[in-house]
Design a protein around this motif. Structure first.
Motif, PDB file in Angstrom:
ATOM      1  N   TRP A  41      40.129  56.499  55.914  1.00  0.00           N
ATOM      2  CA  TRP A  41      38.990  56.958  55.107  1.00  0.00           C
ATOM      3  C   TRP A  41      39.192  58.396  54.650  1.00  0.00           C
ATOM      4  N   ALA A  42      39.637  59.261  55.562  1.00  0.00           N
ATOM      5  CA  ALA A  42      39.824  60.677  55.224  1.00  0.00           C
ATOM      6  C   ALA A  42      40.947  60.875  54.216  1.00  0.00           C
ATOM      7  N   VAL A  43      41.982  60.031  54.273  1.00  0.00           N
ATOM      8  CA  VAL A  43      43.125  60.181  53.381  1.00  0.00           C
ATOM      9  C   VAL A  43      42.863  59.543  52.019  1.00  0.00           C
ATOM     10  N   VAL A  44      42.297  58.332  52.017  1.00  0.00           N
ATOM     11  CA  VAL A  44      42.109  57.584  50.766  1.00  0.00           C
ATOM     12  C   VAL A  44      40.878  58.053  49.991  1.00  0.00           C
ATOM     13  N   PHE A  45      39.798  58.378  50.717  1.00  0.00           N
ATOM     14  CA  PHE A  45      38.559  58.811  50.064  1.00  0.00           C
ATOM     15  C   PHE A  45      38.113  60.156  50.623  1.00  0.00           C
ATOM     16  N   PRO A  46      38.882  61.203  50.427  1.00  0.00           N
ATOM     17  CA  PRO A  46      38.571  62.495  51.060  1.00  0.00           C
ATOM     18  C   PRO A  46      37.219  63.075  50.637  1.00  0.00           C
ATOM     19  N   GLU A  47      36.871  62.952  49.344  1.00  0.00           N
ATOM     20  CA  GLU A  47      35.596  63.524  48.885  1.00  0.00           C
ATOM     21  C   GLU A  47      34.406  62.774  49.475  1.00  0.00           C
ATOM     22  N   ALA A 494      46.191  65.820  61.044  1.00  0.00           N
ATOM     23  CA  ALA A 494      46.775  66.039  59.722  1.00  0.00           C
ATOM     24  C   ALA A 494      45.850  65.547  58.616  1.00  0.00           C
ATOM     25  N   ALA A 495      45.293  64.347  58.789  1.00  0.00           N
ATOM     26  CA  ALA A 495      44.449  63.767  57.730  1.00  0.00           C
ATOM     27  C   ALA A 495      43.209  64.621  57.485  1.00  0.00           C
ATOM     28  N   LEU A 496      42.547  65.034  58.575  1.00  0.00           N
ATOM     29  CA  LEU A 496      41.324  65.818  58.400  1.00  0.00           C
ATOM     30  C   LEU A 496      41.622  67.225  57.898  1.00  0.00           C
ATOM     31  N   LEU A 497      42.726  67.825  58.350  1.00  0.00           N
ATOM     32  CA  LEU A 497      43.090  69.151  57.848  1.00  0.00           C
ATOM     33  C   LEU A 497      43.407  69.110  56.366  1.00  0.00           C
ATOM     34  N   ILE A 498      44.168  68.107  55.963  1.00  0.00           N
ATOM     35  CA  ILE A 498      44.552  67.986  54.554  1.00  0.00           C
ATOM     36  C   ILE A 498      43.345  67.635  53.693  1.00  0.00           C
TER      37      ILE A 498
END
Length: 555
Positions: A41-47, A494-498
């Motif tokens: 979810w964090a990587v594909v739909f970050p906003e 990594a996903a949440l930081l990015i």
């Protein structure tokens, strides 16, 4: 009515064969799905992820300030009561004849390294510097920020967040687990700590939910710690000459985050495969040795007398103010920009955030403390787990952070330390203090120390998560599961930081901490009930430890 023995047999169904042999599939599979979903979810739909997480986070922080402030006060008070209560303090976390497995030095080293050792390298300098500039007294106009009169306040608030409250959270979770696992012979998993309240019902869905909540809180709490560590690790690599890892603002870019995560998780997974008695113990002793070396540097070459004064006066101010600090909750008056609104915002950003962080970290550190504390008495455990690490934190904050404040106030640093990013402040201070060559050498030492702390934290977390998933089995785990959680932990960070930087990690952590905070309050009631009933059993000659247990459960 006769007094019966306590519950000493809690069955948790585990798979007999296949990929999940020895694991509770209900806990392991659902935990993995939750964490994998969060990463994707964090990587594909970050906003979208950021917006929804922030909404939930805002609601929690706006409506649970009282809850977090008061439950941490409960934890501190209960720890003190258990240490002073004669019937409780002398009870051993084990059966007759059990004695500690680790020496006091190794015990303190592993406790501190897995607890908040990573945070020391970032916040021992950054937090006193921040509170030196702004804190509730400054907001209320009682003192001027960044002035000599504000030094004592800077330490009072720093000690609040890293002192007895933080370690009381860990002590409660660890004590509850150790008591029921090593005295009652129950599985070393979170559900066992609530058996006096729910009994054998914990074998089913209720117990699965409690363990899943603990796993998710652990991953998110450790992710918060690793997130800060990754930023500082990249800052250190940049200081020693590794380029291309930071952006224009001096914080880690995507390449830097990925490089740091790969290095840390590869090392931590290798250490986790070796177990607590080998890799983790060796790394803990190494980082304790390096910590003593770095602290000795600040003692000898930093602002020695300034730090000593700050330590003594800071502890005094902290202890005197603690009863008020533990219970005070600031609420807005509804006027934007008012003192009341600013105080509420400050407390939400600092105290409430920290209490949520320590609660999220508690299942990990608590289970780890339980694992390394078998054979110790309750009094020894509580005092050792709450007071000794707190004092170690105070020493770090006063000599490392005190040197930074003194250099800014009296040493001509002129903002070179205060203006650096949080993770880079300690490196900026070292560079100001030493020549280029010596500062480079010291920066390398700090990077190595930071690496050992990060690895110790990450590999301990992987082992703890697998222990919970395996229904409390402390034995060797299947390598694929260690690999999975090593990769998953790195992927979450990594996903949440990015996707959203530290704010995204903080938001996810606060959300994950709330359900476990309820579990911790229940642990307090379960502990008191169990100790009280065991006292009655002792008077009646009824067994309360596993090897002598007979009869049906009473709790």
């Amino acid at each position: 009515m006769s007094i019966k023995p306590p519950l000493m047999d809690l069955h948790i169904e585990t798979a007999d064969s296949g990929f999940y042999a020895g694991f509770s599939k209900n806990v392991a599979v659902i935990s993995k799905i939750i964490i994998a979903t969060l990463v994707i979810w964090a990587v594909v739909f970050p906003e979208s992820a950021g917006r929804i997480l922030n909404t939930i986070n805002g609601f929690i922080l706006a409506n649970t300030a009282y809850w977090y402030i008061w439950i941490v006060a409960l934890f501190v008070i209960l720890c003190i009561v258990l240490a002073l209560w004669p019937a409780a303090g002398r009870l051993r976390l084990g059966v007759e004849g059990d004695r500690p497995e680790f020496s006091n030095f190794s015990w303190f080293s592993m406790m501190f390294g897995a607890g908040i050792g990573v945070g020391m390298l970032t916040w021992a300098v950054a937090e006193p510097m921040y509170h030196f500039g702004n804190n509730p007294e400054v907001i209320q106009g009682m003192v001027e920020g960044s002035s000599a009169e504000n030094i004592r306040n800077a330490y009072k608030w720093s000690f609040l967040h890293w002192g007895f409250g933080a370690w009381a959270c860990y002590a409660i979770a660890g004590l509850a687990l150790a008591y029921f696992c090593y005295r009652r012979g129950l599985p070393l998993t979170m559900r066992s700590s609530l058996t006096p309240l729910f009994g054998k019902a914990l074998s089913g869905p209720l117990g699965h939910v409690i363990d899943i909540v603990a796993v998710v809180a652990t991953i998110l709490g450790v992710a918060q710690t690793l997130g800060f560590g990754v930023e500082q690790f990249v800052a250190g690599l940049t200081r020693i000459g590794v380029g291309g890892l930071t952006n224009e603002a001096g914080t880690a870019n995507t390449i830097g985050i990925v490089v740091a995560i790969l290095a840390i998780m590869a090392a931590s997974t290798a250490s986790a495969l070796s177990g607590v008695g080998k890799g983790i113990k060796w790394l803990s002793n190494l980082n304790m040795g390096l910590s003593i070396f770095l602290l000795s540097f600040f003692l000898l070459f930093g602002s020695t007398f300034f730090g000593l004064q700050a330590l003594v006066v800071g502890i005094w101010d902290y202890i005197i103010a603690l009863p008020d600090l533990l219970f005070r909750v600031w609420r807005t008056d509804g006027v934007e920009g008012s003192v009341a609104t600013k105080l509420e915002g400050w407390q939400g950003a600092w105290s409430v955030f920290y209490w949520a962080w320590w609660v999220a970290f508690a299942p990990f550190v608590g289970l780890f403390l339980a694992r390394i504390s078998k054979g110790r008495t309750i009094r020894e455990f509580v005092l050792g787990a709450m007071i000794v690490p707190s004092i170690m934190c105070f020493v770090w904050f006063t000599w490392a952070g005190g040197t930074a404040i003194d250099l800014e106030l009296n040493g001509g640093a002129n903002g070179s330390i205060a203006g650096a990013p949080d993770g880079d402040k300690i490196f900026a201070m070292i560079q100001f203090m030493l020549s280029d060559a010596l500062s480079w050498i010291m920066s390398v030492i700090i990077v190595v120390l930071l690496m050992t702390y990060l690895v110790t934290t990450a590999d301990s977390a992987v082992l703890i998560v697998n222990t919970i998933n395996a229904a409390g089995d402390e034995g060797p785990k299947a390598r694929p599961h260690i690999y999975f959680w090593g990769i998953a932990l790195g992927a979450v960070v990594a996903a949440l930081l990015i996707a959203g930087g530290h704010k995204a990690i903080t938001t996810a952590m606060v959300i994950g901490a709330f359900p476990f905070s309820v579990v911790m309050v229940l642990q307090c009631f379960a502990l008191v009930k169990a100790i009280w009933n065991d006292g009655k059993r002792e008077q009646a000659g009824v067994a309360s430890t596993a090897p002598e247990s007979v009869g049906a459960p009473a709790e």
